[in-house]
Design a protein around this motif. Structure first.
Motif, PDB file in Angstrom:
ATOM      1  N   GLN A   3       7.342 -51.329 -15.796  1.00 13.98           N
ATOM      2  CA  GLN A   3       8.406 -50.501 -16.320  1.00 13.98           C
ATOM      3  C   GLN A   3       7.889 -49.129 -16.732  1.00 13.98           C
ATOM      4  OE1 GLN A   3      10.678 -52.461 -19.409  1.00 13.98           O
ATOM      5  NE2 GLN A   3      11.792 -53.644 -17.870  1.00 13.98           N
ATOM      6  N   VAL A   4       8.813 -48.165 -16.724  1.00 19.51           N
ATOM      7  CA  VAL A   4       8.525 -46.820 -17.208  1.00 19.51           C
ATOM      8  C   VAL A   4       9.490 -46.532 -18.352  1.00 19.51           C
ATOM      9  CG1 VAL A   4       8.433 -44.364 -16.664  1.00 19.51           C
ATOM     10  CG2 VAL A   4       7.744 -46.051 -14.939  1.00 19.51           C
ATOM     11  N   TRP A   5       8.925 -46.194 -19.508  1.00 18.39           N
ATOM     12  CA  TRP A   5       9.718 -45.821 -20.678  1.00 18.39           C
ATOM     13  C   TRP A   5       9.507 -44.331 -20.951  1.00 18.39           C
ATOM     14  CZ3 TRP A   5       7.133 -50.114 -24.137  1.00 18.39           C
ATOM     15  CH2 TRP A   5       7.456 -51.378 -23.620  1.00 18.39           C
ATOM     16  N   PHE A   6      10.482 -43.721 -21.625  1.00 18.38           N
ATOM     17  CA  PHE A   6      10.358 -42.304 -21.978  1.00 18.38           C
ATOM     18  C   PHE A   6      10.481 -42.143 -23.480  1.00 18.38           C
ATOM     19  CE2 PHE A   6      12.244 -38.036 -22.697  1.00 18.38           C
ATOM     20  CZ  PHE A   6      11.161 -37.292 -22.256  1.00 18.38           C
ATOM     21  N   LYS A   7       9.599 -41.323 -24.055  1.00 19.11           N
ATOM     22  CA  LYS A   7       9.614 -41.065 -25.484  1.00 19.11           C
ATOM     23  C   LYS A   7      10.477 -39.835 -25.769  1.00 19.11           C
ATOM     24  CE  LYS A   7       6.554 -40.456 -29.492  1.00 19.11           C
ATOM     25  NZ  LYS A   7       5.138 -40.392 -29.932  1.00 19.11           N
ATOM     26  N   ALA A   8      11.684 -40.076 -26.275  1.00 20.13           N
ATOM     27  CA  ALA A   8      12.621 -38.994 -26.556  1.00 20.13           C
ATOM     28  C   ALA A   8      12.532 -38.581 -28.024  1.00 20.13           C
ATOM     29  CB  ALA A   8      14.032 -39.424 -26.209  1.00 20.13           C
ATOM     30  N   ILE A   9      11.332 -38.336 -28.463  1.00 15.24           N
ATOM     31  CA  ILE A   9      11.084 -37.879 -29.834  1.00 15.24           C
ATOM     32  C   ILE A   9      10.217 -36.614 -29.738  1.00 15.24           C
ATOM     33  CG2 ILE A   9      10.068 -38.437 -32.071  1.00 15.24           C
ATOM     34  CD1 ILE A   9      10.522 -41.382 -31.447  1.00 15.24           C
ATOM     35  N   ALA A  19      15.226 -38.137 -17.710  1.00 11.55           N
ATOM     36  CA  ALA A  19      14.605 -39.460 -17.707  1.00 11.55           C
ATOM     37  C   ALA A  19      15.523 -40.501 -17.088  1.00 11.55           C
ATOM     38  CB  ALA A  19      14.232 -39.863 -19.137  1.00 11.55           C
ATOM     39  N   LEU A  20      16.801 -40.444 -17.447  1.00  9.50           N
ATOM     40  CA  LEU A  20      17.748 -41.416 -16.896  1.00  9.50           C
ATOM     41  C   LEU A  20      17.934 -41.203 -15.398  1.00  9.50           C
ATOM     42  CD1 LEU A  20      20.439 -41.444 -19.730  1.00  9.50           C
ATOM     43  CD2 LEU A  20      18.569 -43.045 -19.363  1.00  9.50           C
ATOM     44  N   ASP A  25      13.277 -47.238 -17.446  1.00  7.02           N
ATOM     45  CA  ASP A  25      13.837 -48.519 -17.854  1.00  7.02           C
ATOM     46  C   ASP A  25      14.264 -48.548 -19.316  1.00  7.02           C
ATOM     47  OD1 ASP A  25      13.175 -50.308 -15.388  1.00  7.02           O
ATOM     48  OD2 ASP A  25      11.332 -49.211 -15.820  1.00  7.02           O
ATOM     49  N   ALA A  26      13.659 -47.697 -20.139  1.00  7.61           N
ATOM     50  CA  ALA A  26      13.961 -47.701 -21.566  1.00  7.61           C
ATOM     51  C   ALA A  26      13.619 -46.343 -22.157  1.00  7.61           C
ATOM     52  CB  ALA A  26      13.178 -48.802 -22.292  1.00  7.61           C
ATOM     53  N   VAL A  27      14.254 -46.047 -23.283  1.00  8.91           N
ATOM     54  CA  VAL A  27      14.011 -44.786 -23.977  1.00  8.91           C
ATOM     55  C   VAL A  27      13.670 -45.102 -25.427  1.00  8.91           C
ATOM     56  CG1 VAL A  27      15.041 -42.621 -24.761  1.00  8.91           C
ATOM     57  CG2 VAL A  27      15.557 -43.488 -22.465  1.00  8.91           C
ATOM     58  N   LEU A  28      12.591 -44.498 -25.902  1.00  9.71           N
ATOM     59  CA  LEU A  28      12.211 -44.592 -27.308  1.00  9.71           C
ATOM     60  C   LEU A  28      12.842 -43.418 -28.040  1.00  9.71           C
ATOM     61  CD1 LEU A  28      10.433 -45.717 -29.661  1.00  9.71           C
ATOM     62  CD2 LEU A  28       8.625 -44.183 -28.828  1.00  9.71           C
ATOM     63  N   GLY A  41      23.873 -42.809 -20.625  1.00  4.14           N
ATOM     64  CA  GLY A  41      23.679 -43.753 -19.528  1.00  4.14           C
ATOM     65  C   GLY A  41      23.376 -45.141 -20.042  1.00  4.14           C
ATOM     66  N   ARG A  42      23.563 -46.118 -19.181  1.00  2.67           N
ATOM     67  CA  ARG A  42      23.292 -47.510 -19.554  1.00  2.67           C
ATOM     68  C   ARG A  42      21.787 -47.759 -19.443  1.00  2.67           C
ATOM     69  NH1 ARG A  42      26.530 -52.023 -19.928  1.00  2.67           N
ATOM     70  NH2 ARG A  42      28.287 -50.850 -19.086  1.00  2.67           N
ATOM     71  N   VAL A  43      21.122 -47.813 -20.576  1.00  6.05           N
ATOM     72  CA  VAL A  43      19.681 -47.965 -20.602  1.00  6.05           C
ATOM     73  C   VAL A  43      19.279 -48.635 -21.914  1.00  6.05           C
ATOM     74  CG1 VAL A  43      19.229 -45.725 -21.698  1.00  6.05           C
ATOM     75  CG2 VAL A  43      17.498 -46.726 -20.191  1.00  6.05           C
ATOM     76  N   GLU A  44      18.165 -49.358 -21.886  1.00  8.03           N
ATOM     77  CA  GLU A  44      17.646 -49.939 -23.122  1.00  8.03           C
ATOM     78  C   GLU A  44      17.117 -48.828 -24.020  1.00  8.03           C
ATOM     79  OE1 GLU A  44      14.027 -52.839 -24.737  1.00  8.03           O
ATOM     80  OE2 GLU A  44      14.361 -52.609 -22.579  1.00  8.03           O
ATOM     81  N   VAL A  45      17.463 -48.898 -25.299  1.00  4.95           N
ATOM     82  CA  VAL A  45      16.969 -47.940 -26.280  1.00  4.95           C
ATOM     83  C   VAL A  45      16.274 -48.725 -27.385  1.00  4.95           C
ATOM     84  CG1 VAL A  45      17.555 -46.088 -27.883  1.00  4.95           C
ATOM     85  CG2 VAL A  45      18.895 -46.387 -25.792  1.00  4.95           C
ATOM     86  N   PHE A  46      15.072 -48.297 -27.757  1.00  7.02           N
ATOM     87  CA  PHE A  46      14.399 -48.913 -28.892  1.00  7.02           C
ATOM     88  C   PHE A  46      13.834 -47.821 -29.794  1.00  7.02           C
ATOM     89  CE2 PHE A  46      11.113 -48.399 -25.724  1.00  7.02           C
ATOM     90  CZ  PHE A  46       9.925 -48.196 -26.409  1.00  7.02           C
ATOM     91  N   THR A  47      13.600 -48.181 -31.030  1.00 11.84           N
ATOM     92  CA  THR A  47      13.154 -47.214 -32.031  1.00 11.84           C
ATOM     93  C   THR A  47      11.702 -47.491 -32.405  1.00 11.84           C
ATOM     94  OG1 THR A  47      13.826 -48.578 -33.907  1.00 11.84           O
ATOM     95  CG2 THR A  47      15.503 -47.130 -32.929  1.00 11.84           C
ATOM     96  N   PRO A  48      11.022 -46.540 -33.035  1.00 13.01           N
ATOM     97  CA  PRO A  48       9.625 -46.767 -33.436  1.00 13.01           C
ATOM     98  C   PRO A  48       9.455 -47.988 -34.335  1.00 13.01           C
ATOM     99  CG  PRO A  48      10.163 -44.443 -33.575  1.00 13.01           C
ATOM    100  CD  PRO A  48      11.457 -45.154 -33.293  1.00 13.01           C
TER     101      PRO A  48
END
Length: 323
Positions: A3-9, A19-20, A25-28, A41-48
Motif C-alpha cells: 500500500q501507499v499512504w500519504f501524509k496530509a500534515i 494523492a487521491l 490507499d490511505a491518508v494520514l 474521495g472514498r479513501v481510508e483516513v487515519f490520524t497520528p
C-alpha cells in the motif's frame, strides 16, 4: 499488495486531491481535517493517534516496532530508517510501514528482503513523485526471467471457447500475459496493441487462449483463464521480463476456431491453444509481436519455464506431468 499512504500534515487540499488521483490507499491527517479528506474521495483516513511512529535510534526501537505490529497497530518507521533494522523487523512481524521522501527510497523499501515493507507513507515533500511511487510500489511486481523457445508446430485444433481479457489499462508493445497448457511452460501472449487494415488496435485486451489454459498471476500463482472475472488483478509481463498489475474490466468467452502452438526450449516443450486470427500474437525475443497466422516452425518466441505442480493455483512440491 503493498500500500501507499500519504501524509496530509499540514493539510493542503491540492496535495490531498493529487494523492487521491494518484491512487493512494490511505491518508494520514490530523483529526480536525479527517472529514475534509473524506469529502474529496472514498479513501481510508487515519490520524497520528491511531498509529505508532517509531524512530530507529537503537536496537530497542526495533522491538518497540515489533511489539506495536503484534498488537495490531499501524506501525510507521520515521524517516532515517536503515535497511538492516527494517530487515530485522520484517523477519518478526507483518504490516510494517516506513516514511519515504522520494521515489528511490520508496522502491528501496518495497524490495527489502525481496518481500518489502507492507506500506510506504509518502511525505508531503515527495508529492511530486506520487504517481511514480504508486506505479512503482503497487503495480510493479519485479522482473520475471523469460526464455527463447523455438516453435515446433502450428496446427488447426477445431472450435473451442477462448477468453479475451479486457483490462482497465492501456498496454504497450512488448507486453502481454503468460499463458499455457502447463504451469511449467507458458507463452507470452501479446496484447492487441497493433492495428491492421481490417481491425483497430485494442491495447487494453489480451486474447489469451482457451478456457482450460493456465495464466500466470501475481503472487506466484496461476489460474485457469475461465476463472478470471471483472475486478481480478492479472500479471502483465513485458518482453524484458518486467511485470506489473492490471485490473480486469471484463472477460469475453466465445467459441472460435483454435490453433495448437507447440514450442521447445533447450530443456522442455510446451503448448498453448490460441484463437486462429491475425490479431492474436505471440512475442519475439526483441519484443516484436508475431501473429499466429504468420507463425512458422523454427520461429523464436518468448516463454517462461517453471517447475510443474500447482494446487488451486498455488505452488506445491509434487511429481506431476502435464500435457
Amino acid at each position: 499488495m503493498k500500500q501507499v499512504w500519504f501524509k496530509a500534515i499540514p493539510f493542503e487540499k491540492k496535495l490531498v486531491t493529487l494523492a487521491l488521483e494518484s491512487g493512494v490507499d490511505a491518508v494520514l491527517a490530523e483529526p480536525q481535517h479527517a472529514d475534509a479528506v473524506r469529502a474529496l474521495g472514498r479513501v481510508e483516513v487515519f490520524t497520528p493517534e491511531e498509529a505508532a511512529f517509531v524512530a530507529l535510534a537503537s536496537k530497542a526501537d526495533e522491538q518497540t516496532a515489533v511489539d506495536a505490529l503484534r498488537d495490531g497497530r499501524k506501525t510507521v518507521l520515521t524517516l532515517g530508517w536503515e535497511i538492516i533494522p527494517v530487515e530485522n523487523i520484517l523477519a518478526q512481524a507483518k504490516g510494517l510501514a516506513v516514511e519515504v521522501d522520494g521515489l528511490d527510497r520508496a522502491l528501496l523499501a518495497a524490495g527489502i528482503l525481496e518481500r518489502g515493507v507492507d506500506a510506504v507513507l509518502v511525505l508531503p515533500e515527495a508529492a511530486g513523485d506520487l504517481k511514480r511511487i504508486v506505479a512503482g510500489v503497487k503495480l510493479s511486481q519485479g522482473a520475471m526471467p523469460l526464455e527463447t523457445a523455438v516453435v515446433t508446430s502450428i496446427k488447426a485444433a477445431g472450435l473451442g471457447h477462448r477468453v479475451c481479457v479486457d483490462t482497465m489499462s492501456v498496454l504497450k508493445k512488448g507486453q502481454g500475459m503468460l499463458v499455457g497448457n502447463s504451469s511449467a511452460f507458458t507463452f507470452l501472449v501479446h496484447a492487441e496493441t497493433e492495428s491492421n487494415p481490417y481491425v483497430a488496435a485494442r491495447p487494453f485486451r489480451v486474447n489469451a487462449g482457451a478456457v482450460h489454459a493456465y495464466a500466470v498471476m501475481p503472487g506466484d500463482r496461476t489460474t485457469y483463464l475461465e476463472e478470471l472475472a471483472s475486478g481480478d488483478e492479472v500479471l502483465i509481463v513485458s518482453a524484458s521480463g518486467e511485470t506489473s498489475l492490471a485490473t480486469i474490466g471484463r472477460t469475453k468467452v466465445e467459441v472460435r476456431p483454435m490453433l495448437l502452438v507447440t514450442a521447445r526450449t533447450a530443456e522442455r516443450e510446451g503448448a498453448v491453444f490460441l484463437q486462429n486470427a491475425e490479431t492474436i500474437r505471440l512475442t519475439r525475443p526483441g519484443g516484436e509481436p508475431v501473429s499466429v497466422v504468420a507463425l512458422k516452425p523454427g520461429d523464436e518466441i518468448l516463454v517462461r519455464s517453471d517447475q510443474a505442480g500447482r494446487h488451486f493455483g498455488m505452488r506445491i512440491a509434487e511429481e506431476i506431468k502435464e500435457g
